[in-house]
Write a protein that holds these residues in place. Structure first.
Motif, PDB file in Angstrom:
ATOM      1  N   SER A  54       0.877  -0.615  -0.116  1.00 13.55           N
ATOM      2  CA  SER A  54      -0.107   0.268  -0.239  1.00 13.55           C
ATOM      3  C   SER A  54       1.150   0.911  -0.003  1.00 13.55           C
ATOM      4  N   ALA A  55       0.476   2.539  -0.443  1.00 11.67           N
ATOM      5  CA  ALA A  55       1.073   4.053   0.415  1.00 11.67           C
ATOM      6  C   ALA A  55       1.517   3.520   1.306  1.00 11.67           C
ATOM      7  N   GLN A  56       0.936   3.182   2.312  1.00  8.06           N
ATOM      8  CA  GLN A  56       1.652   3.473   3.574  1.00  8.06           C
ATOM      9  C   GLN A  56       3.315   2.234   3.620  1.00  8.06           C
ATOM     10  N   HIS A  57       2.391   1.374   3.222  1.00 10.68           N
ATOM     11  CA  HIS A  57       3.949   0.329   2.840  1.00 10.68           C
ATOM     12  C   HIS A  57       4.991   0.986   2.945  1.00 10.68           C
ATOM     13  N   ARG A  58       4.986   1.789   1.257  1.00  9.41           N
ATOM     14  CA  ARG A  58       5.893   2.719   0.596  1.00  9.41           C
ATOM     15  C   ARG A  58       6.877   3.822   0.867  1.00  9.41           C
ATOM     16  N   ARG A  59       5.491   4.542   2.173  1.00 13.43           N
ATOM     17  CA  ARG A  59       6.022   5.401   2.610  1.00 13.43           C
ATOM     18  C   ARG A  59       6.730   4.968   3.675  1.00 13.43           C
ATOM     19  N   LEU A  60       6.588   4.097   4.753  1.00  7.62           N
ATOM     20  CA  LEU A  60       7.433   3.518   5.495  1.00  7.62           C
ATOM     21  C   LEU A  60       8.998   2.802   5.153  1.00  7.62           C
ATOM     22  N   ILE A  61       9.033   1.999   3.459  1.00  2.71           N
ATOM     23  CA  ILE A  61      10.295   1.724   3.264  1.00  2.71           C
ATOM     24  C   ILE A  61      10.499   3.634   3.148  1.00  2.71           C
ATOM     25  N   GLY A  62      10.083   4.575   2.995  1.00  3.98           N
ATOM     26  CA  GLY A  62      10.879   5.774   2.592  1.00  3.98           C
ATOM     27  C   GLY A  62      11.547   6.354   3.758  1.00  3.98           C
ATOM     28  N   SER A  63      10.647   5.676   4.666  1.00  3.03           N
ATOM     29  CA  SER A  63      11.136   6.580   5.447  1.00  3.03           C
ATOM     30  C   SER A  63      12.601   5.529   6.743  1.00  3.03           C
ATOM     31  N   VAL A  64      13.015   4.591   5.985  1.00  4.45           N
ATOM     32  CA  VAL A  64      13.656   4.044   6.509  1.00  4.45           C
ATOM     33  C   VAL A  64      15.160   3.505   5.510  1.00  4.45           C
ATOM     34  N   SER A  65      15.029   4.179   4.766  1.00  4.37           N
ATOM     35  CA  SER A  65      15.294   4.554   3.159  1.00  4.37           C
ATOM     36  C   SER A  65      17.211   4.910   3.527  1.00  4.37           C
ATOM     37  N   GLY A  66      18.158   4.358   3.902  1.00  7.96           N
ATOM     38  CA  GLY A  66      19.386   4.845   4.232  1.00  7.96           C
ATOM     39  C   GLY A  66      19.848   5.100   5.762  1.00  7.96           C
ATOM     40  N   GLN A  67      18.664   4.946   6.762  1.00  9.50           N
ATOM     41  CA  GLN A  67      19.429   5.228   7.209  1.00  9.50           C
ATOM     42  C   GLN A  67      18.594   3.971   8.645  1.00  9.50           C
ATOM     43  N   SER A  68      18.811   3.754   9.634  1.00  8.81           N
ATOM     44  CA  SER A  68      18.505   2.685  10.989  1.00  8.81           C
ATOM     45  C   SER A  68      17.656   3.550  11.951  1.00  8.81           C
ATOM     46  N   ALA A  76       5.567   7.606  14.860  1.00 11.32           N
ATOM     47  CA  ALA A  76       5.498   8.975  15.345  1.00 11.32           C
ATOM     48  C   ALA A  76       5.309  10.302  13.703  1.00 11.32           C
ATOM     49  N   GLU A  77       6.503   9.529  13.086  1.00  7.87           N
ATOM     50  CA  GLU A  77       6.989  10.871  12.244  1.00  7.87           C
ATOM     51  C   GLU A  77       5.300  10.310  10.877  1.00  7.87           C
ATOM     52  N   MET A  78       5.059   8.618  10.958  1.00  9.44           N
ATOM     53  CA  MET A  78       4.592   8.384  10.126  1.00  9.44           C
ATOM     54  C   MET A  78       2.641   8.341  10.311  1.00  9.44           C
ATOM     55  N   ASN A  79       2.664   9.288  11.586  1.00 11.17           N
ATOM     56  CA  ASN A  79       1.264   9.669  13.198  1.00 11.17           C
ATOM     57  C   ASN A  79       0.119   8.411  12.802  1.00 11.17           C
ATOM     58  N   LEU A  80       1.196   6.956  12.864  1.00 11.09           N
ATOM     59  CA  LEU A  80       0.421   6.037  12.713  1.00 11.09           C
ATOM     60  C   LEU A  80       0.690   5.237  14.436  1.00 11.09           C
ATOM     61  N   PRO A  81      -0.844   4.534  15.067  1.00 12.62           N
ATOM     62  CA  PRO A  81      -0.092   4.100  16.122  1.00 12.62           C
ATOM     63  C   PRO A  81       0.815   2.259  15.365  1.00 12.62           C
ATOM     64  N   VAL A  82       1.581   2.425  16.858  1.00 13.25           N
ATOM     65  CA  VAL A  82       2.646   1.912  17.207  1.00 13.25           C
ATOM     66  C   VAL A  82       2.690   0.051  16.273  1.00 13.25           C
ATOM     67  N   GLY A  83       1.360  -0.458  16.698  1.00 12.92           N
ATOM     68  CA  GLY A  83       0.334  -1.723  15.977  1.00 12.92           C
ATOM     69  C   GLY A  83       0.359  -1.755  14.347  1.00 12.92           C
ATOM     70  N   VAL A  84      -0.328  -1.023  14.508  1.00 14.21           N
ATOM     71  CA  VAL A  84      -0.262  -0.280  12.374  1.00 14.21           C
ATOM     72  C   VAL A  84       1.335  -0.619  12.178  1.00 14.21           C
ATOM     73  N   ILE A  85       2.561   0.359  13.169  1.00 19.40           N
ATOM     74  CA  ILE A  85       3.424   0.166  12.068  1.00 19.40           C
ATOM     75  C   ILE A  85       4.453  -1.204  12.060  1.00 19.40           C
ATOM     76  N   ARG A  86       3.488  -1.909  13.294  1.00 14.80           N
ATOM     77  CA  ARG A  86       4.887  -3.275  13.883  1.00 14.80           C
ATOM     78  C   ARG A  86       3.740  -4.288  12.215  1.00 14.80           C
ATOM     79  N   VAL A  87       2.549  -4.281  11.584  1.00 17.17           N
ATOM     80  CA  VAL A  87       2.690  -4.527  11.401  1.00 17.17           C
ATOM     81  C   VAL A  87       2.660  -4.788   9.393  1.00 17.17           C
ATOM     82  N   LEU A  88       3.271  -3.597   9.767  1.00 18.62           N
ATOM     83  CA  LEU A  88       2.884  -3.175   7.790  1.00 18.62           C
ATOM     84  C   LEU A  88       4.898  -3.886   7.819  1.00 18.62           C
ATOM     85  N   LEU A  89       5.323  -3.035   9.340  1.00 17.97           N
ATOM     86  CA  LEU A  89       6.961  -4.304   9.346  1.00 17.97           C
ATOM     87  C   LEU A  89       7.313  -5.385   8.523  1.00 17.97           C
TER      88      LEU A  89
END
Length: 125
Positions: A54-68, A76-89
């Protein structure tokens, strides 16, 4: 059909899609290795043809590209609950698009006396 990130939020109303819909109704990540303080980084692997991102998956990849970055910081940056981020990750980890490292080792464990001093200091405020 893919949505653009700005379609998920209405400036006046806030999020227009519930978090569980972003995670497709799932509440648990596919890997227990994804901790709040785990560090995530993007790999250089090509996107698999079977990947349904999804678009959120792609945003997530962009958020961690080139850095850990820690999971909680990305949430916090994506303004989504941690549980959702963990599922997408978990999805991205399954496709080999991100790597997960455990949190850095703690320098030391807080002692009871240190914790009491902090509590007393907070009460004094």
């Amino acid at each position: 059909m893919s949505r653009e990130p700005d379609e998920w939020v209405d400036e006046e109303a806030g999020p227009v899609v519930r978090p569980y819909a972003v995670a497709r109704g799932r509440t648990r990540p596919s890997s227990p290795a994804i901790d709040l303080l785990s560090h995530i980084s993007a790999t250089t692997e090509p996107m698999p043809s079977k990947a349904e991102l999804s678009a959120q998956h792609r945003r997530l990849i962009g958020s961690v590209s080139g850095q850990s970055r820690p999971v909680v910081e990305v949430a916090a940056e994506m303004n989504l609950p941690v549980g959702v981020i963990r599922v997408l990750l978990g999805d991205l980890l399954d496709y080999g698009l991100v790597t997960v490292r455990p949190p850095h080792a703690k320098a030391g464990v807080a002692t009871e006396s240190l914790l009491r001093e902090v509590i007393n200091g907070l009460k004094a405020l």
